[in-house]
Enzyme design. Structure first.
Site, mmCIF file in Angstrom:
data_model
loop_
_atom_site.group_PDB
_atom_site.id
_atom_site.type_symbol
_atom_site.label_atom_id
_atom_site.label_comp_id
_atom_site.label_asym_id
_atom_site.label_seq_id
_atom_site.Cartn_x
_atom_site.Cartn_y
_atom_site.Cartn_z
ATOM 1 N N ASP A 145 0.499 -1.524 0.243
ATOM 2 C CA ASP A 145 -0.250 -0.016 0.516
ATOM 3 C C ASP A 145 0.671 1.224 0.298
ATOM 4 O OD1 ASP A 145 0.956 -0.060 2.850
ATOM 5 O OD2 ASP A 145 -0.989 0.680 3.577
ATOM 6 N N ASP A 173 -3.931 4.287 2.901
ATOM 7 C CA ASP A 173 -3.549 4.390 4.181
ATOM 8 C C ASP A 173 -3.753 6.320 4.711
ATOM 9 O OD1 ASP A 173 -4.048 2.163 4.844
ATOM 10 O OD2 ASP A 173 -2.259 2.160 5.650
ATOM 11 N N ASP A 187 1.611 4.990 2.633
ATOM 12 C CA ASP A 187 0.750 5.359 2.811
ATOM 13 C C ASP A 187 1.325 7.434 3.444
ATOM 14 O OD1 ASP A 187 0.836 2.468 5.504
ATOM 15 O OD2 ASP A 187 1.942 2.110 4.116
HETATM 16 P P1 8DG Z 1 4.132 -2.853 3.064
HETATM 17 O O1 8DG Z 1 2.509 -1.736 3.086
HETATM 18 O O2 8DG Z 1 5.247 -1.945 1.894
HETATM 19 O O3 8DG Z 1 3.696 -3.859 2.970
HETATM 20 O O4 8DG Z 1 5.179 -2.273 4.664
HETATM 21 P P2 8DG Z 1 5.164 -1.123 5.605
HETATM 22 O O5 8DG Z 1 4.762 0.093 4.732
HETATM 23 O O6 8DG Z 1 5.786 -0.928 5.925
HETATM 24 O O7 8DG Z 1 3.823 -1.404 6.219
HETATM 25 P P3 8DG Z 1 2.701 -1.092 6.683
HETATM 26 O O8 8DG Z 1 0.801 -2.119 6.883
HETATM 27 O O9 8DG Z 1 1.878 -0.324 5.503
HETATM 28 O O10 8DG Z 1 2.881 -0.202 7.768
HETATM 29 C C1 8DG Z 1 3.344 0.894 7.655
HETATM 30 C C2 8DG Z 1 3.634 1.206 8.950
HETATM 31 O O11 8DG Z 1 2.610 2.112 10.087
HETATM 32 C C3 8DG Z 1 3.914 -0.043 9.970
HETATM 33 O O12 8DG Z 1 5.227 0.504 10.947
HETATM 34 C C4 8DG Z 1 2.643 0.635 11.164
HETATM 35 C C5 8DG Z 1 2.554 1.550 11.667
HETATM 36 N N1 8DG Z 1 1.304 1.364 12.223
HETATM 37 C C6 8DG Z 1 0.965 2.545 12.890
HETATM 38 N N2 8DG Z 1 -0.889 2.377 13.298
HETATM 39 C C7 8DG Z 1 -0.664 1.392 12.144
HETATM 40 C C8 8DG Z 1 -2.539 0.691 12.210
HETATM 41 O O13 8DG Z 1 -3.442 1.335 13.080
HETATM 42 N N3 8DG Z 1 -2.505 0.095 11.153
HETATM 43 C C9 8DG Z 1 -2.048 -0.331 10.497
HETATM 44 N N4 8DG Z 1 -1.660 -1.102 9.129
HETATM 45 N N5 8DG Z 1 -1.047 0.561 10.388
HETATM 46 C C10 8DG Z 1 0.076 0.257 11.424
HETATM 47 O O14 8DG Z 1 1.424 2.919 13.536
HETATM 48 MN MN MN Z 2 2.348 0.239 4.173
HETATM 49 MN MN MN Z 3 -0.375 1.096 5.673
#
Ligand code: 8DG
Ligand code: MN
Ligand code: MN
Length: 368
Positions: free
Chosen positions: A205, A292, A207
């Protein structure tokens, strides 16, 4: 021998926030196996064993050399019995039979498929598995199954969403989000967080953290026209509340787990471009992308940035370090000093590390 001279195993901290972990992983063979084991324990809701493998993976990601003998891991933190057994197996056979067994396990395979759908977590997977469902085809075929709005969107855009997001797509979406946000908030600050901020070239995703100086009024920041799906969660943050002590703390920001429609004209098919003119309008010229969006008050921006930049393991260890080494409580909103009974303000990530008495770790060194 091929020992790295400056490396002393017993000096390696058990906390990944005291290590610098880039994407240059010399031990992928091991860490991939650990992550499979950890995921299987996550599916079984065994948090202790799950974290044991995630911590071990994180330590090996940090090592500046590939492990080739058991002696290489001597003195390293987080190397429990289960972990050592797996390492030994991989050194001897080139792969782990235990990890292979997990990959072939019926329950693991089903959970892996189920959780690949946006909106489906371990709880839903458990429910479906108990109902006797094993594949996504079986789930889709069962018309009586009640799906949430999020899960319906997850199935609708499934193919796009499982294909990963590239850096180029992240940059394109970033421009769109910035433009949309700045039309009604010219002074807004929009930052990519998550894996892309840590230097990853692909992600599941994108962020974003959005803030703007001055008195807060979030309400209309989330632009509708672009979004195929949007699940807005209103802010539940209460001023003066203590930071959350949960290990995997969710936060109370207003946020939106969205699916964005990214237009990207497909490359022309040159072989036959006259007879198919009729179909041109039918060709899908967009891709669904998971985004996100997190809206944060200006004074909490630095804390939110650290939390949302991750990695997940890095964030967990930061909070664990704050609790056990500093008698402080850290979450995505604030840092609270329990001895002095005060909230520690921070305007930058550097200040947060300084409050915790930690050397600053750059985002690209947080790939723990
Ligand atoms: P990716 O998307 O490339 O797979 O990896 P990422 O960007 O490291 O993972 P992510 O699932 O998108 O999460 C990004 C960061 O956000 C991760 O360190 C955890 C943090 N995070 C929070 N709160 C929340 C929440 O409510 N939901 C999610 N999914 N992640 C959160 O601090
Ligand atoms: Mn992510
Ligand atoms: Mn995310």
């Amino acid at each position: 021998e091929s020992e790295v001279p400056s490396f002393i195993a017993s000096n390696v901290s058990q906390y990944s926030c005291q290590r610098k972990t880039t994407l240059n992983n010399h031990n992928k063979k091991f860490t991939d196996a650990f992550e499979i084991m950890a995921e299987n324990y996550e599916f079984k809701e065994n948090e202790v064993f799950c974290l044991e493998f995630l911590r071990a993976a994180s330590v090996l990601k940090f090592l500046p050399f590939p492990v080739t003998r058991m002696k290489d891991i001597q003195g390293l933190p987080c190397m429990g019995v289960q972990v050592r057994d797996l390492i030994e197996e991989i050194i001897e056979d080139g792969e782990s039979s235990r990890a292979r067994d997990v990959l072939n396990d019926e329950r693991y395979k089903s959970f892996k498929q189920f959780t690949s759908v946006f909106g489906v977590g371990v709880k839903t997977s458990e429910k479906w598995y108990r109902m006797g469902l094993r594949t996504l085809e079986e789930v889709k075929a069962l018309k009586t199954l009640k799906l949430s709005k999020m899960q319906k969107a997850g199935f609708l855009y499934y193919e796009d969403l499982v294909s990963c997001v590239s850096k180029a797509e992240a940059d394109a979406v970033s421009l769109i989000v910035k433009k949309a946000v700045c039309t009604f908030r010219p002074d807004a600050l929009v930052t990519i967080t998550g894996g892309f901020r840590r230097g990853k070239k692909i992600g599941h995703d994108i962020d974003f953290l959005i803030t703007s100086p001055g008195p807060r009024e979030d309400a209309e920041l989330l632009h509708k026209g672009l979004l195929l799906y949007c699940d807005i969660i209103e802010s539940t943050f209460v001023k003066e509340q203590l930071p959350s002590r949960q290990v995997d703390a969710m936060d109370n920001f207003q946020k939106c787990f969205a699916i964005l429609k990214l237009y990207q004209p497909r490359a022309e098919n040159n072989s036959d471009n006259t007879s198919k003119n009729f179909d041109v309008a039918e060709v899908k010229d967009w891709k669904a992308i998971r985004v996100d969006l997190v809206i944060t008050p200006f004074e909490q921006y630095a804390y939110a940035l650290v939390g949302w930049t991750g990695s997940r393991q890095f964030g967990r260890d930061l909070r664990r370090y704050a609790t056990h080494e500093k008698k402080m409580i850290l979450d995505n909103h604030a840092l609270y000093d329990r001895r002095k009974k005060v909230f520690l303000k921070a305007g930058s990530e550097e200040e947060i590390f300084a409050h915790l008495g930690l050397d600053y770790v750059e985002p690209w060194e947080r790939n723990a």
